[in-house]
Design a protein around this motif. Structure first.
Motif, mmCIF file in Angstrom:
data_model
loop_
_atom_site.group_PDB
_atom_site.id
_atom_site.type_symbol
_atom_site.label_atom_id
_atom_site.label_comp_id
_atom_site.label_asym_id
_atom_site.label_seq_id
_atom_site.Cartn_x
_atom_site.Cartn_y
_atom_site.Cartn_z
ATOM 1 N N SER A 1 -1.893 3.794 -12.055
ATOM 2 C CA SER A 1 -3.027 2.941 -12.428
ATOM 3 C C SER A 1 -2.589 1.630 -13.072
ATOM 4 N N GLY A 2 -1.504 1.673 -13.840
ATOM 5 C CA GLY A 2 -1.019 0.438 -14.465
ATOM 6 C C GLY A 2 -0.454 -0.557 -13.468
ATOM 7 N N ARG A 3 -0.228 -0.124 -12.262
ATOM 8 C CA ARG A 3 0.364 -0.984 -11.215
ATOM 9 C C ARG A 3 -0.649 -1.370 -10.148
ATOM 10 N N LEU A 4 -1.906 -0.935 -10.294
ATOM 11 C CA LEU A 4 -2.928 -1.287 -9.302
ATOM 12 C C LEU A 4 -3.520 -2.653 -9.651
ATOM 13 N N SER A 5 -3.431 -3.577 -8.721
ATOM 14 C CA SER A 5 -3.936 -4.931 -8.953
ATOM 15 C C SER A 5 -5.461 -4.937 -8.969
ATOM 16 N N PRO A 6 -6.076 -5.884 -9.699
ATOM 17 C CA PRO A 6 -7.525 -6.064 -9.557
ATOM 18 C C PRO A 6 -7.830 -6.342 -8.082
ATOM 19 N N ILE B 1 0.843 -1.206 0.000
ATOM 20 C CA ILE B 1 0.000 0.000 0.000
ATOM 21 C C ILE B 1 0.875 1.251 0.000
ATOM 22 N N LEU B 2 0.579 2.145 -0.926
ATOM 23 C CA LEU B 2 1.257 3.441 -0.988
ATOM 24 C C LEU B 2 0.527 4.415 -0.068
ATOM 25 N N VAL B 3 1.274 5.042 0.830
ATOM 26 C CA VAL B 3 0.683 6.037 1.734
ATOM 27 C C VAL B 3 1.382 7.371 1.492
ATOM 28 N N THR B 4 0.637 8.376 1.068
ATOM 29 C CA THR B 4 1.244 9.701 0.894
ATOM 30 C C THR B 4 1.065 10.520 2.172
ATOM 31 N N GLY B 5 1.993 11.447 2.361
ATOM 32 C CA GLY B 5 1.969 12.252 3.592
ATOM 33 C C GLY B 5 2.289 11.402 4.801
ATOM 34 N N ALA B 6 3.237 10.490 4.625
ATOM 35 C CA ALA B 6 3.548 9.511 5.684
ATOM 36 C C ALA B 6 4.644 9.999 6.629
ATOM 37 N N SER B 7 5.059 11.254 6.495
ATOM 38 C CA SER B 7 6.159 11.719 7.350
ATOM 39 C C SER B 7 5.695 12.177 8.722
ATOM 40 N N ARG B 8 4.414 12.524 8.849
ATOM 41 C CA ARG B 8 3.922 12.969 10.160
ATOM 42 C C ARG B 8 2.402 12.831 10.197
ATOM 43 N N GLY B 9 1.843 13.131 11.357
ATOM 44 C CA GLY B 9 0.391 13.226 11.495
ATOM 45 C C GLY B 9 -0.335 11.930 11.170
ATOM 46 N N SER C 1 -2.807 16.483 -7.109
ATOM 47 C CA SER C 1 -1.935 15.405 -6.621
ATOM 48 C C SER C 1 -2.651 14.053 -6.748
ATOM 49 N N ALA C 2 -3.934 14.033 -6.438
ATOM 50 C CA ALA C 2 -4.707 12.780 -6.534
ATOM 51 C C ALA C 2 -4.840 12.340 -7.988
ATOM 52 N N VAL C 3 -5.087 13.312 -8.863
ATOM 53 C CA VAL C 3 -5.208 13.006 -10.295
ATOM 54 C C VAL C 3 -3.903 12.384 -10.795
ATOM 55 N N ARG C 4 -2.788 13.068 -10.502
ATOM 56 C CA ARG C 4 -1.484 12.606 -11.007
ATOM 57 C C ARG C 4 -1.098 11.265 -10.392
ATOM 58 N N LEU C 5 -1.424 11.114 -9.121
ATOM 59 C CA LEU C 5 -1.042 9.881 -8.421
ATOM 60 C C LEU C 5 -1.736 8.662 -9.040
ATOM 61 N N VAL C 6 -3.040 8.779 -9.247
ATOM 62 C CA VAL C 6 -3.775 7.640 -9.814
ATOM 63 C C VAL C 6 -3.346 7.410 -11.258
ATOM 64 N N GLN C 7 -3.128 8.489 -11.994
ATOM 65 C CA GLN C 7 -2.672 8.310 -13.382
ATOM 66 C C GLN C 7 -1.319 7.604 -13.424
ATOM 67 N N SER C 8 -0.423 7.986 -12.530
ATOM 68 C CA SER C 8 0.918 7.398 -12.616
ATOM 69 C C SER C 8 0.967 5.982 -12.059
ATOM 70 N N GLU D 1 8.264 0.200 -11.187
ATOM 71 C CA GLU D 1 8.661 -0.603 -12.341
ATOM 72 C C GLU D 1 9.944 -1.383 -12.051
ATOM 73 N N SER D 2 10.931 -0.703 -11.484
ATOM 74 C CA SER D 2 12.219 -1.389 -11.304
ATOM 75 C C SER D 2 12.109 -2.510 -10.267
ATOM 76 N N ALA D 3 11.235 -2.336 -9.270
ATOM 77 C CA ALA D 3 11.062 -3.412 -8.268
ATOM 78 C C ALA D 3 9.950 -4.379 -8.682
ATOM 79 N N ASP D 4 9.325 -4.122 -9.840
ATOM 80 C CA ASP D 4 8.187 -4.894 -10.336
ATOM 81 C C ASP D 4 7.112 -5.045 -9.245
ATOM 82 N N LEU D 5 6.770 -3.901 -8.652
ATOM 83 C CA LEU D 5 5.803 -3.897 -7.551
ATOM 84 C C LEU D 5 4.391 -3.624 -8.063
ATOM 85 N N SER D 6 3.427 -4.409 -7.604
ATOM 86 C CA SER D 6 2.018 -4.105 -7.831
ATOM 87 C C SER D 6 1.455 -3.543 -6.533
ATOM 88 N N LEU D 7 0.517 -2.639 -6.678
ATOM 89 C CA LEU D 7 -0.098 -2.033 -5.490
ATOM 90 C C LEU D 7 -1.457 -2.668 -5.212
#
Ligand SMILES: NC(=O)c1ccc[n+]([C@@H]2O[C@H](COP(=O)([O-])OP(=O)(O)OC[C@H]3O[C@@H](n4cnc5c(N)ncnc54)[C@H](OP(=O)(O)O)[C@@H]3O)[C@@H](O)[C@H]2O)c1
Length: 230
Positions: free
Chosen positions: A118-123, A4-12, A109-116, A70-76
């Protein structure tokens, strides 16, 4: 184990969400600008925490994220887009730059994040946007929060649109509209205000929701607040 990708994970709230997921045995890709704070997660969970330092208002962050996956061949299995910015300023004093920044940090940020990604999001994966009660239709509104609330309101509509758009790929999208949570953001915007919920409590709720709730919800904009307006 989910990834799972978590943004804003540095605090709060984001950091507490990432910690909850890591403690539950999941793999977390933690993204924020403050590399030193992300490194603390990596030090504590060297095997399952991956970190990416970057600004979600800059395109190179998305390029770095795509190449990391891509380099780690990770699916989300999920994205929790929690990073966000708040501005408390009278409407009449807000500038174009203020509006552009809030819309960029909270919506684009949400638009760009999902666009970048989407090819790595598993069913079967789950995208969770962290919205705000200020952006929940029909909630009470506060003076000074127009740009913030509008940016979060747009995130709510994006949730409904993306749920329809990504349904064919079996990807669920939901938005949690939070009430007040005790964090640095709240302290800066409303000094002295005491929130009824701590960041670690909300982090646990969001972590559990992101892991499980797409069995029950899709395309939903859900208030997560003990009271309206807070
Ligand atoms: N706290 C509340 O009462 C409350 C209520 C309703 C909704 N929310 C929402 O909950 C989310 C988390 O809030 P919080 O209170 O935990 O805020 P916070 O303490 O200010 O944390 C915000 C996080 O987002 C990151 N971030 C901000 N701008 C970024 C950017 N341009 N690029 C990358 N990362 C960025 C920050 O990390 P860096 O500075 O290291 O980049 C930090 O990790 C936000 O979306 C907020 O709108 C909070």
């Amino acid at each position: 184990m989910k990834t799972i990708l978590v943004t804003g994970a540095s605090r709060g709230i984001g950091r507490e969400t990432a910690k909850w997921l890591l403690e539950a045995g999941h793999r977390v890709i933690a993204l924020a600008r403050s590399e030193d704070k992300l490194q603390q997660l990596k030090n504590q969970w060297p095997e399952t925490a991956d970190i990416l330092a970057g600004d979600l208002c800059e395109t190179q962050t998305y390029e770095a994220l795509s190449s990391m996956l891509e380099s780690a061949d990770l699916s989300l299995d999920g994205i929790i887009h929690n990073a966000g910015a708040l501005l408390n300023k009278p409407f009449g004093e807000t500038t174009d730059a203020d509006w552009q920044y809030l819309l960029d940090a909270n919506l684009m940020s949400a638009v760009r994040l999902v666009q970048s990604c989407s090819g790595r999001l598993s069913p079967g994966s789950h995208v969770v946007f962290i919205g705000s009660m200020g952006g929940f239709q029909g909630s009470s509104k506060f003076p000074g929060l127009a740009a913030y609330s509008v940016s979060k309101g747009a995130l709510s509509i994006l949730t409904e649109c993306l749920a329809a758009e990504l349904a064919a790929g079996k990807i669920c999208v939901n938005c949690l509209c939070l009430g007040a949570v005790q964090t640095e953001m709240l302290d800066a915007a409303f000094p002295g205000f005491k929130a009824p919920v701590e960041a670690h409590q909300m982090g646990a709720y969001i972590g559990h929701f992101a892991s499980e709730a797409h069995q029950f919800f899709n395309g939903r904009v859900l208030p997560v607040s003990l009271a309206d307006p807070t």
